[in-house]
Design a protein around this motif. Structure first.
Motif, mmCIF file in Angstrom:
data_model
loop_
_atom_site.group_PDB
_atom_site.id
_atom_site.type_symbol
_atom_site.label_atom_id
_atom_site.label_comp_id
_atom_site.label_asym_id
_atom_site.label_seq_id
_atom_site.Cartn_x
_atom_site.Cartn_y
_atom_site.Cartn_z
ATOM 1 N N LEU A 56 1.127 -0.922 -0.097
ATOM 2 C CA LEU A 56 -0.510 -0.278 0.219
ATOM 3 C C LEU A 56 0.782 1.280 0.008
ATOM 4 C CD1 LEU A 56 -3.064 -0.932 2.620
ATOM 5 C CD2 LEU A 56 -3.199 -1.242 -0.195
ATOM 6 N N GLU A 57 1.983 0.979 0.934
ATOM 7 C CA GLU A 57 2.908 2.519 1.064
ATOM 8 C C GLU A 57 3.646 2.659 -1.122
ATOM 9 O OE1 GLU A 57 7.097 3.619 2.694
ATOM 10 O OE2 GLU A 57 5.551 1.856 3.356
ATOM 11 N N LEU A 58 4.112 1.460 -1.202
ATOM 12 C CA LEU A 58 4.358 1.478 -2.669
ATOM 13 C C LEU A 58 3.272 1.941 -3.851
ATOM 14 C CD1 LEU A 58 6.261 1.514 -5.001
ATOM 15 C CD2 LEU A 58 5.527 -1.259 -5.257
ATOM 16 N N THR A 151 -9.865 -1.116 -5.969
ATOM 17 C CA THR A 151 -9.810 -2.987 -5.672
ATOM 18 C C THR A 151 -8.983 -2.310 -3.828
ATOM 19 O OG1 THR A 151 -9.036 -3.403 -7.433
ATOM 20 C CG2 THR A 151 -8.488 -5.003 -5.683
ATOM 21 N N VAL A 152 -8.238 -1.567 -3.456
ATOM 22 C CA VAL A 152 -7.899 -1.187 -2.178
ATOM 23 C C VAL A 152 -9.113 -0.691 -1.242
ATOM 24 C CG1 VAL A 152 -6.005 0.768 -1.236
ATOM 25 C CG2 VAL A 152 -5.126 -0.577 -3.272
ATOM 26 N N ASP A 207 -5.557 -9.481 -4.182
ATOM 27 C CA ASP A 207 -5.798 -8.788 -5.620
ATOM 28 C C ASP A 207 -4.609 -7.823 -5.062
ATOM 29 O OD1 ASP A 207 -7.397 -11.108 -6.285
ATOM 30 O OD2 ASP A 207 -9.118 -10.121 -5.465
ATOM 31 N N VAL A 208 -5.002 -7.330 -4.103
ATOM 32 C CA VAL A 208 -3.936 -6.071 -4.281
ATOM 33 C C VAL A 208 -2.688 -6.016 -4.172
ATOM 34 C CG1 VAL A 208 -3.165 -4.294 -2.737
ATOM 35 C CG2 VAL A 208 -6.325 -4.600 -2.785
ATOM 36 N N CYS A 209 -2.066 -7.411 -4.092
ATOM 37 C CA CYS A 209 -0.506 -7.048 -3.952
ATOM 38 C C CYS A 209 -0.240 -7.330 -5.257
ATOM 39 C CB CYS A 209 -0.298 -8.459 -2.398
ATOM 40 S SG CYS A 209 -0.359 -7.953 -1.114
ATOM 41 N N GLN A 210 -0.686 -8.069 -5.344
ATOM 42 C CA GLN A 210 -0.321 -8.433 -7.304
ATOM 43 C C GLN A 210 -0.847 -6.865 -7.706
ATOM 44 O OE1 GLN A 210 -3.727 -11.725 -8.738
ATOM 45 N NE2 GLN A 210 -2.025 -13.592 -7.121
#
Length: 296
Positions: A56-58, A151-152, A207-210
């Motif tokens: 999320l920071e990225l 998505t986040v 999903d968020v990480c991808q």
């Protein structure tokens, strides 16, 4: 004695009751307040989402830097136009003044003025790749970043719901009496809801990480592809400009420049006035000292 998946289905069917919905909303709202007010949460729960928080920071860094890049490109284009206009005005001025001067200095001013006008025209060619870069980054922000942002947001809602369910289960477990059937039944229902909320949260977490990984790679490819065109245009601009300036330098090589000398006579009246003022100050100080002595 029933398997866990059958009991989870039974617990999910019980979620539709009014009391259960009110309790879910209560603990979800409490978790939201904890997050908004910045109160300390369970360190183990927070540590379990460390990889997600790094993603999320990225994502927020990509979102922020894209906006800053758009502002920088817009300002850069304005500065290029302003610089080109001023450079063209200077070139015209040198050409007009050089045409009135019949000496070799006039020829130098005319040649330099032509070179500056040529440079100002070539400088405007940089706007084309910059405009394309602006359009590509803006499209990337409106589509890719906006999709990831949705998505986040969904993931954050499920994370709040999951952590609220954990708070609920913690509250129920503190008053749990294994000998009472109703309390055990209530605890199992809450536990089933925690598993259900965690399942939804884990899915969106993946999903968020991808998407964030794909977003970073897409931005790198975008910038490397579009900036190549800008770099090529910039190199061509400097090559043409430097070649023109070098030609002017070679054509006037060996020319003896003017020698300027300072006329000291122009400074004599000023120096005399300064010396006169200093003498008057000295006389005034000496008179004051004599008067002081007499008064004493």
């Amino acid at each position: 004695n029933y398997p866990r998946e059958f009991y989870d289905q039974y617990a999910q069917s019980q979620e539709k009751s009014v009391v259960n919905k009110m309790q879910q909303k209560y603990w979800k709202t409490k978790q939201t307040l904890i997050k908004v007010t910045g109160k300390k949460e369970d360190e183990h729960v927070v540590a379990s989402d460390a990889d997600l928080d790094a993603k999320l920071e990225l994502f927020h860094s990509i979102q922020r830097t894209c906006m800053e890049l758009l502002k920088a490109i817009e300002l850069y284009q304005k500065r290029i136009c302003f610089l080109s206009q001023e450079e063209n005005e200077l070139g015209k001025f040198l050409r007009s003044q050089g045409s009135q001067d019949k000496t070799r200095a006039g020829k130098m001013m005319q040649a330099t003025g032509k070179a500056l006008c040529f440079s100002s025209q070539q400088r405007l060619a940089l706007r084309t790749p910059l405009s394309r870069l602006y359009q590509e980054v803006e499209t990337f922000r409106y589509r890719a970043i906006s999709d990831t942002w949705l998505t986040v947001n969904r993931m954050e809602q499920y994370r709040t719901e999951y952590r609220g369910a954990l708070l609920w289960m913690k509250d129920v477990s503190q008053e749990l009496d294994p000998d009472l059937y109703k309390q055990m039944e209530k605890f199992r229902k809450v536990q089933a809801q925690v598993r259900h909320a965690k399942l939804n949260f884990d899915k969106l977490k993946t999903d968020v990480c991808q998407k964030v990984d794909l977003l970073g790679a897409s931005r790198c490819n975008l910038l490397s592809h579009v900036l190549t065109t800008y770099q090529t245009t910039l190199l061509h601009f400097w090559e043409k400009t430097s070649h023109t300036m070098a030609a002017i330098h070679e054509s006037f090589k060996g020319y003896q420049p003017y020698e300027f000398t300072m006329l000291k006579s122009l400074q004599d009246p000023v120096n005399k006035l300064t010396e006169k003022a200093e003498k008057e100050d000295l006389q005034t100080e000496s008179t004051k000292s004599v008067q002081d002595q007499q008064s004493q």
